[in-house]
Design a protein around this motif. Structure first.
Motif, PDB file in Angstrom:
ATOM      1  N   GLU A 179       0.837  -1.203   0.000  1.00  0.00           N
ATOM      2  CA  GLU A 179       0.000   0.000   0.000  1.00  0.00           C
ATOM      3  C   GLU A 179       0.869   1.249   0.000  1.00  0.00           C
ATOM      4  N   ASN A 180       1.922   1.264   0.810  1.00  0.00           N
ATOM      5  CA  ASN A 180       2.816   2.422   0.849  1.00  0.00           C
ATOM      6  C   ASN A 180       3.521   2.600  -0.497  1.00  0.00           C
ATOM      7  N   ASP A 181       3.950   1.510  -1.098  1.00  0.00           N
ATOM      8  CA  ASP A 181       4.626   1.570  -2.398  1.00  0.00           C
ATOM      9  C   ASP A 181       3.689   2.142  -3.457  1.00  0.00           C
ATOM     10  N   GLN A 182       2.448   1.705  -3.458  1.00  0.00           N
ATOM     11  CA  GLN A 182       1.463   2.200  -4.423  1.00  0.00           C
ATOM     12  C   GLN A 182       1.192   3.691  -4.206  1.00  0.00           C
ATOM     13  N   ASN A 183       1.141   4.120  -2.949  1.00  0.00           N
ATOM     14  CA  ASN A 183       0.866   5.525  -2.645  1.00  0.00           C
ATOM     15  C   ASN A 183       2.019   6.455  -2.986  1.00  0.00           C
ATOM     16  N   MET A 184       3.237   5.908  -3.064  1.00  0.00           N
ATOM     17  CA  MET A 184       4.414   6.720  -3.384  1.00  0.00           C
ATOM     18  C   MET A 184       4.524   7.014  -4.869  1.00  0.00           C
ATOM     19  N   HIS A 185       3.781   6.294  -5.712  1.00  0.00           N
ATOM     20  CA  HIS A 185       3.909   6.467  -7.165  1.00  0.00           C
ATOM     21  C   HIS A 185       2.635   6.988  -7.769  1.00  0.00           C
TER      22      HIS A 185
END
Length: 185
Positions: A179-185
């Motif tokens: 979820e954090n990875d998706q939110n960073m991009h």
């Protein structure tokens, strides 16, 4: 959705690292070595090394972006500019229907963490001597089977981690990381 964004530089350098260690190998072997490395890194550290999207193909998981790079290296063209640009790091030759890949440069190990290198080395050692059929059998795990049964070639990272026997606590951690990875991009 598979869960993580592909880290293109890590994908490139992980592939180069494997090839620098093994020399020329066929696509199938490098794809499986990277699959098992991503799977083990998920299980142990809560994130994949490459973030590449694995596709459940007939002979096992195939990392989509890396495959695009190899196709660009072989054909000299590809619709994705990044794949063409990165393809200069590889040389492809065919023997019959089997494509073999060689690194034309050294991996930038600064792009890979200590845990990435540790797990890549473990995957190389565990899989380097396995033949085509052994790699197919080993890679047709629960994640591959689930994708095949859904008739959806995309293999979600949670299923890849679960197929490795990842603990429930780590599965929750992987979900948060994705979820954090998706939110960073």
């Amino acid at each position: 959705m598979q869960g993580f964004n592909v880290d293109k530089n890590k994908t490139l350098n992980a592939a180069l690292y494997v090839l620098n260690r093994l020399g020329e190998i066929d696509y199938h072997k490098i794809f499986k070595i990277l699959y098992f490395a991503d799977q083990e890194h998920l299980k142990d550290f809560g994130r994949p090394i490459t973030g590449d999207c694995y596709q459940a193909m007939n002979f096992g998981p195939v990392p989509s972006f890396l495959y695009d790079i190899f196709k660009a290296a072989e054909k000299g063209i590809h619709p994705f500019y990044e794949a063409v640009e990165m393809s200069a790091a590889f040389s492809i030759r065919r023997s019959g229907n089997i494509p073999y890949v060689t690194a034309k440069t050294e991996a930038d190990q600064d792009e890979l963490s200590d845990s990435d290198l540790e797990i890549l080395n473990k995957s190389i050692e565990s899989n380097r001597e396995l033949n085509f059929e052994e790699l197919v059998k080993k890679s047709h795990d629960a994640a591959w089977t689930s994708a095949a049964e859904r008739m959806d070639i995309e293999m979600p990272y949670l299923e890849i981690a679960e197929a490795a026997g990842t603990s429930q606590d780590m599965m929750r951690y992987i979900t948060l990381n994705a979820e954090n990875d998706q939110n960073m991009h």
